[in-house]
Motif scaffolding. Sequence first.
Motif, PDB file in Angstrom:
ATOM      1  N   ALA A 106       0.860  -1.111  -0.247  1.00  0.00           N
ATOM      2  CA  ALA A 106       0.054  -0.018   0.136  1.00  0.00           C
ATOM      3  C   ALA A 106       0.904   1.326   0.116  1.00  0.00           C
ATOM      4  CB  ALA A 106      -1.063  -0.125   1.262  1.00  0.00           C
ATOM      5  N   ALA A 107       0.594   2.096  -0.936  1.00  0.00           N
ATOM      6  CA  ALA A 107       1.380   3.356  -0.881  1.00  0.00           C
ATOM      7  C   ALA A 107       0.510   4.736  -0.138  1.00  0.00           C
ATOM      8  CB  ALA A 107       1.281   3.854  -2.219  1.00  0.00           C
ATOM      9  N   TRP A 108       1.262   5.169   0.899  1.00  0.00           N
ATOM     10  CA  TRP A 108       0.756   6.072   1.958  1.00  0.00           C
ATOM     11  C   TRP A 108       0.990   7.511   1.327  1.00  0.00           C
ATOM     12  CZ3 TRP A 108      -2.514   4.113   5.051  1.00  0.00           C
ATOM     13  CH2 TRP A 108      -2.180   2.845   5.522  1.00  0.00           C
ATOM     14  N   PRO A 109      -0.074   8.362   1.167  1.00  0.00           N
ATOM     15  CA  PRO A 109       0.311   9.750   0.781  1.00  0.00           C
ATOM     16  C   PRO A 109       1.203  10.376   1.859  1.00  0.00           C
ATOM     17  CG  PRO A 109      -2.008   9.485   1.470  1.00  0.00           C
ATOM     18  CD  PRO A 109      -1.366   8.116   1.719  1.00  0.00           C
ATOM     19  N   SER A 113      -0.695  17.949   5.853  1.00  0.00           N
ATOM     20  CA  SER A 113      -2.023  18.415   6.320  1.00  0.00           C
ATOM     21  C   SER A 113      -2.782  17.569   6.828  1.00  0.00           C
ATOM     22  CB  SER A 113      -2.645  19.153   5.245  1.00  0.00           C
ATOM     23  OG  SER A 113      -3.261  18.269   4.217  1.00  0.00           O
ATOM     24  N   ARG A 114      -2.946  16.450   6.381  1.00  0.00           N
ATOM     25  CA  ARG A 114      -3.669  15.207   7.135  1.00  0.00           C
ATOM     26  C   ARG A 114      -3.100  14.573   7.914  1.00  0.00           C
ATOM     27  NH1 ARG A 114      -6.595  11.729   2.443  1.00  0.00           N
ATOM     28  NH2 ARG A 114      -7.819  11.108   4.192  1.00  0.00           N
ATOM     29  N   SER A 115      -3.726  14.248   9.132  1.00  0.00           N
ATOM     30  CA  SER A 115      -3.138  13.223  10.219  1.00  0.00           C
ATOM     31  C   SER A 115      -2.855  12.018   9.525  1.00  0.00           C
ATOM     32  CB  SER A 115      -4.146  13.208  11.310  1.00  0.00           C
ATOM     33  OG  SER A 115      -3.647  12.416  12.293  1.00  0.00           O
ATOM     34  N   ARG A 116      -1.840  11.424  10.123  1.00  0.00           N
ATOM     35  CA  ARG A 116      -1.806  10.023   9.831  1.00  0.00           C
ATOM     36  C   ARG A 116      -2.173   8.914  10.649  1.00  0.00           C
ATOM     37  NH1 ARG A 116       4.025   9.583   7.105  1.00  0.00           N
ATOM     38  NH2 ARG A 116       4.280  11.479   6.141  1.00  0.00           N
ATOM     39  N   ARG A 117      -3.085   9.334  11.617  1.00  0.00           N
ATOM     40  CA  ARG A 117      -3.786   8.421  12.404  1.00  0.00           C
ATOM     41  C   ARG A 117      -5.091   8.065  11.341  1.00  0.00           C
ATOM     42  NH1 ARG A 117      -4.817  11.329  17.971  1.00  0.00           N
ATOM     43  NH2 ARG A 117      -6.286   9.420  17.877  1.00  0.00           N
ATOM     44  N   SER A 118      -5.266   6.711  11.447  1.00  0.00           N
ATOM     45  CA  SER A 118      -6.343   6.200  10.803  1.00  0.00           C
ATOM     46  C   SER A 118      -7.660   5.798  11.599  1.00  0.00           C
ATOM     47  CB  SER A 118      -6.008   4.958  10.276  1.00  0.00           C
ATOM     48  OG  SER A 118      -5.721   3.860  11.135  1.00  0.00           O
ATOM     49  N   GLU A 119      -7.325   5.931  13.208  1.00  0.00           N
ATOM     50  CA  GLU A 119      -8.450   5.672  13.866  1.00  0.00           C
ATOM     51  C   GLU A 119      -9.151   6.984  14.316  1.00  0.00           C
ATOM     52  OE1 GLU A 119      -4.652   6.271  16.313  1.00  0.00           O
ATOM     53  OE2 GLU A 119      -5.292   4.668  14.843  1.00  0.00           O
ATOM     54  N   PRO A 120     -10.420   7.130  14.668  1.00  0.00           N
ATOM     55  CA  PRO A 120     -11.098   8.345  15.268  1.00  0.00           C
ATOM     56  C   PRO A 120     -10.531   8.919  16.564  1.00  0.00           C
ATOM     57  CG  PRO A 120     -12.421   6.438  15.652  1.00  0.00           C
ATOM     58  CD  PRO A 120     -11.361   5.809  14.916  1.00  0.00           C
ATOM     59  N   ARG A 121     -10.559  10.087  16.350  1.00  0.00           N
ATOM     60  CA  ARG A 121     -10.253  10.948  17.646  1.00  0.00           C
ATOM     61  C   ARG A 121     -11.509  10.874  18.346  1.00  0.00           C
ATOM     62  NH1 ARG A 121      -7.021  16.054  14.573  1.00  0.00           N
ATOM     63  NH2 ARG A 121      -5.481  14.759  13.551  1.00  0.00           N
TER      64      ARG A 121
END
Length: 129
Positions: A106-109, A113-121
């Motif tokens: 998988a290629a990560w952008p 500007s976007r958080s690298r966290r994938s879980e919700p805050r």
Amino acid sequence: MLQQLASALVIPGLPDWVGLVVLVVLALVALAYLLMPFSVFGLKGRLEAIEAQLDEIQTEIRSLTARMPEPGRRRAPVEDDWAEPPKAARPPIEAPRLHPPIPPPAAWPDDNSRSRRSEPRLDWPRSPR
């Protein structure tokens, strides 16, 4: 003897002679079916139709046999009419894979500007800004 037969054929609730009359009528019907010609049943017409079909089949077999070459004398194979189709450049055939293809990682952008966290805050309830 006739009285014994008549007494054996008695149908309860009917006169004594009815059983004998029924027996005589059934015997006459059976005799009529035995003496009736087969054309009345329609067998004669069906047999004639089958015979005509058989004659047609035999005629067709005879005509096919006359057109076939004799076993001792064979015709030369016809090669003059056959033209070899042009050979197109075909790609080489690969051997079938034993395992399914492995997908790329998988290629990560790299967007900061976007958080690298994938879980919700979990900062609820939001405080007004």
